[in-house]
Design a protein around this motif. Structure first.
Motif, PDB file in Angstrom:
ATOM      1  N   ALA A  89      36.116  42.961  26.057  1.00 13.68           N
ATOM      2  CA  ALA A  89      34.817  42.860  26.729  1.00 13.68           C
ATOM      3  C   ALA A  89      34.756  43.840  28.059  1.00 13.68           C
ATOM      4  O   ALA A  89      33.891  44.518  28.168  1.00 13.68           O
ATOM      5  CB  ALA A  89      34.597  41.403  27.164  1.00 13.68           C
ATOM      6  N   MET A  90      36.034  43.759  28.785  1.00 13.57           N
ATOM      7  CA  MET A  90      35.951  44.541  29.975  1.00 13.57           C
ATOM      8  C   MET A  90      36.303  46.065  29.434  1.00 13.57           C
ATOM      9  O   MET A  90      35.624  46.714  30.158  1.00 13.57           O
ATOM     10  CB  MET A  90      37.211  44.183  30.831  1.00 13.57           C
ATOM     11  CG  MET A  90      37.048  42.641  31.498  1.00 13.57           C
ATOM     12  SD  MET A  90      38.332  42.609  32.732  1.00 13.57           S
ATOM     13  CE  MET A  90      39.568  41.993  31.615  1.00 13.57           C
ATOM     14  N   ASP A  91      37.116  46.127  28.701  1.00 17.62           N
ATOM     15  CA  ASP A  91      37.420  47.600  28.254  1.00 17.62           C
ATOM     16  C   ASP A  91      35.825  48.401  27.700  1.00 17.62           C
ATOM     17  O   ASP A  91      35.482  49.342  28.174  1.00 17.62           O
ATOM     18  CB  ASP A  91      38.169  47.738  26.787  1.00 17.62           C
ATOM     19  CG  ASP A  91      39.609  47.422  27.178  1.00 17.62           C
ATOM     20  OD1 ASP A  91      39.891  47.680  28.482  1.00 17.62           O
ATOM     21  OD2 ASP A  91      40.474  47.341  26.421  1.00 17.62           O
ATOM     22  N   GLY A  92      35.095  47.489  26.890  1.00 18.71           N
ATOM     23  CA  GLY A  92      33.887  48.097  26.501  1.00 18.71           C
ATOM     24  C   GLY A  92      32.722  48.155  27.656  1.00 18.71           C
ATOM     25  O   GLY A  92      32.022  49.137  27.604  1.00 18.71           O
ATOM     26  N   ALA A  93      32.849  47.069  28.692  1.00 19.88           N
ATOM     27  CA  ALA A  93      31.849  47.499  29.741  1.00 19.88           C
ATOM     28  C   ALA A  93      32.022  48.553  30.684  1.00 19.88           C
ATOM     29  O   ALA A  93      31.528  49.319  30.866  1.00 19.88           O
ATOM     30  CB  ALA A  93      32.035  46.249  30.506  1.00 19.88           C
ATOM     31  N   VAL A  94      33.716  48.804  30.910  1.00 19.06           N
ATOM     32  CA  VAL A  94      34.000  50.148  31.645  1.00 19.06           C
ATOM     33  C   VAL A  94      33.562  51.399  30.785  1.00 19.06           C
ATOM     34  O   VAL A  94      33.123  52.252  31.545  1.00 19.06           O
ATOM     35  CB  VAL A  94      35.511  49.902  31.912  1.00 19.06           C
ATOM     36  CG1 VAL A  94      36.092  51.214  32.530  1.00 19.06           C
ATOM     37  CG2 VAL A  94      35.733  48.695  32.860  1.00 19.06           C
ATOM     38  N   ALA A  95      33.970  51.465  29.533  1.00 16.27           N
ATOM     39  CA  ALA A  95      33.726  52.527  28.660  1.00 16.27           C
ATOM     40  C   ALA A  95      32.110  52.844  28.698  1.00 16.27           C
ATOM     41  O   ALA A  95      31.795  54.321  28.633  1.00 16.27           O
ATOM     42  CB  ALA A  95      34.044  52.303  27.458  1.00 16.27           C
ATOM     43  N   ALA A  96      31.360  51.762  28.746  1.00 17.69           N
ATOM     44  CA  ALA A  96      29.884  52.007  28.662  1.00 17.69           C
ATOM     45  C   ALA A  96      29.273  52.139  30.171  1.00 17.69           C
ATOM     46  O   ALA A  96      28.128  52.279  30.206  1.00 17.69           O
ATOM     47  CB  ALA A  96      29.192  51.084  28.038  1.00 17.69           C
ATOM     48  N   GLY A  97      30.157  52.004  31.147  1.00 15.61           N
ATOM     49  CA  GLY A  97      29.832  52.088  32.469  1.00 15.61           C
ATOM     50  C   GLY A  97      28.644  50.985  33.021  1.00 15.61           C
ATOM     51  O   GLY A  97      27.857  51.060  33.598  1.00 15.61           O
ATOM     52  N   LEU A  98      29.108  49.782  32.513  1.00 15.44           N
ATOM     53  CA  LEU A  98      28.189  48.509  32.674  1.00 15.44           C
ATOM     54  C   LEU A  98      28.866  47.593  33.631  1.00 15.44           C
ATOM     55  O   LEU A  98      30.254  47.538  33.496  1.00 15.44           O
ATOM     56  CB  LEU A  98      27.866  47.713  31.379  1.00 15.44           C
ATOM     57  CG  LEU A  98      27.315  48.715  30.319  1.00 15.44           C
ATOM     58  CD1 LEU A  98      27.038  47.710  28.980  1.00 15.44           C
ATOM     59  CD2 LEU A  98      25.800  48.921  30.814  1.00 15.44           C
ATOM     60  N   PRO A  99      28.280  46.917  34.494  1.00 16.42           N
ATOM     61  CA  PRO A  99      29.008  45.884  35.270  1.00 16.42           C
ATOM     62  C   PRO A  99      29.216  44.675  34.309  1.00 16.42           C
ATOM     63  O   PRO A  99      28.633  44.593  33.247  1.00 16.42           O
ATOM     64  CB  PRO A  99      27.756  45.371  36.119  1.00 16.42           C
ATOM     65  CG  PRO A  99      26.496  45.935  35.475  1.00 16.42           C
ATOM     66  CD  PRO A  99      26.727  47.005  34.749  1.00 16.42           C
ATOM     67  N   PHE A 100      30.293  44.018  34.765  1.00 14.56           N
ATOM     68  CA  PHE A 100      30.551  42.821  33.847  1.00 14.56           C
ATOM     69  C   PHE A 100      31.014  41.585  34.955  1.00 14.56           C
ATOM     70  O   PHE A 100      31.735  41.928  36.019  1.00 14.56           O
ATOM     71  CB  PHE A 100      31.970  43.366  32.881  1.00 14.56           C
ATOM     72  CG  PHE A 100      33.002  43.867  33.793  1.00 14.56           C
ATOM     73  CD1 PHE A 100      34.134  42.736  33.977  1.00 14.56           C
ATOM     74  CD2 PHE A 100      33.144  45.244  33.854  1.00 14.56           C
ATOM     75  CE1 PHE A 100      35.354  43.329  34.603  1.00 14.56           C
ATOM     76  CE2 PHE A 100      34.316  45.564  34.617  1.00 14.56           C
ATOM     77  CZ  PHE A 100      35.447  44.598  35.032  1.00 14.56           C
ATOM     78  N   ALA A 101      31.040  40.639  34.041  1.00 12.00           N
ATOM     79  CA  ALA A 101      31.647  39.481  34.702  1.00 12.00           C
ATOM     80  C   ALA A 101      32.415  38.602  33.752  1.00 12.00           C
ATOM     81  O   ALA A 101      31.938  38.297  32.728  1.00 12.00           O
ATOM     82  CB  ALA A 101      30.649  38.204  35.274  1.00 12.00           C
ATOM     83  N   VAL A 102      33.585  38.407  33.973  1.00 12.94           N
ATOM     84  CA  VAL A 102      34.696  37.945  32.694  1.00 12.94           C
ATOM     85  C   VAL A 102      35.501  36.943  33.475  1.00 12.94           C
ATOM     86  O   VAL A 102      36.150  36.982  34.665  1.00 12.94           O
ATOM     87  CB  VAL A 102      35.496  38.906  32.327  1.00 12.94           C
ATOM     88  CG1 VAL A 102      36.574  38.355  31.276  1.00 12.94           C
ATOM     89  CG2 VAL A 102      34.877  40.054  31.586  1.00 12.94           C
ATOM     90  N   SER A 103      35.753  35.759  32.726  1.00 11.17           N
ATOM     91  CA  SER A 103      36.662  34.799  33.300  1.00 11.17           C
ATOM     92  C   SER A 103      37.555  34.490  32.157  1.00 11.17           C
ATOM     93  O   SER A 103      37.021  33.834  30.977  1.00 11.17           O
ATOM     94  CB  SER A 103      35.764  33.369  33.630  1.00 11.17           C
ATOM     95  OG  SER A 103      36.742  32.289  34.015  1.00 11.17           O
ATOM     96  N   PRO A 104      38.738  34.980  31.994  1.00 17.45           N
ATOM     97  CA  PRO A 104      39.432  34.870  30.821  1.00 17.45           C
ATOM     98  C   PRO A 104      40.037  33.459  30.297  1.00 17.45           C
ATOM     99  O   PRO A 104      39.857  32.358  31.332  1.00 17.45           O
ATOM    100  CB  PRO A 104      40.685  35.618  31.145  1.00 17.45           C
ATOM    101  CG  PRO A 104      40.715  35.790  32.633  1.00 17.45           C
ATOM    102  CD  PRO A 104      39.478  35.343  33.053  1.00 17.45           C
ATOM    103  N   CYS A 105      40.389  33.267  29.411  1.00 17.21           N
ATOM    104  CA  CYS A 105      40.839  32.163  28.886  1.00 17.21           C
ATOM    105  C   CYS A 105      42.227  31.723  29.455  1.00 17.21           C
ATOM    106  O   CYS A 105      42.637  32.371  30.243  1.00 17.21           O
ATOM    107  CB  CYS A 105      41.053  32.229  27.212  1.00 17.21           C
ATOM    108  SG  CYS A 105      41.383  30.494  26.474  1.00 17.21           S
TER     109      CYS A 105
END
Length: 111
Positions: A89-105
């Motif tokens: 999810a983070m990889d995709g957001a970074v590649a698309a230049g998008l902000p992200f909020a992730v709380s991993p398992c």
């Protein structure tokens, strides 16, 4: 999110919608739940009354950012997505230049 310009929120590894359903209720945005498993997605559609769009897809397909851009995503979220899904999810957001909020398992399993 209610006070941002986020128009399309993509929840990667959404499962049955523990985060996705509240987002659809409170965010002034189109919300898309992505998961590889069909049954949790069915439950999410049922529980959200159709307020959430769902996409049955392996998170690996999002990692290059192209699919996220095609969906019109404006941000990516992921809550307790198992295995490598949070990273993808983070990889995709970074590649698309998008902000992200992730709380991993869980990082360590006990028991």
């Amino acid at each position: 999110l209610a006070d941002t310009d986020a128009s399309v929120v993509v929840d990667v590894g959404c499962g049955a919608g523990g985060l996705t359903s509240p987002l659809a209720s409170f965010a002034n945005a189109r919300v898309i739940g992505v998961d590889v498993l069909p049954e949790p997605l069915r439950l999410l559609r049922e529980r959200s009354g159709g307020a959430v769009e769902t996409l049955e897809l392996d998170a690996l397909a999002l990692a290059d950012g192209k699919r996220l851009r095609a969906l019109g995503a404006s941000c990516v979220v992921s809550l307790h997505a198992c295995g490598a899904v949070s990273d993808l999810a983070m990889d995709g957001a970074v590649a698309a230049g998008l902000p992200f909020a992730v709380s991993p398992c869980c990082l360590v399993r006990r028991g």
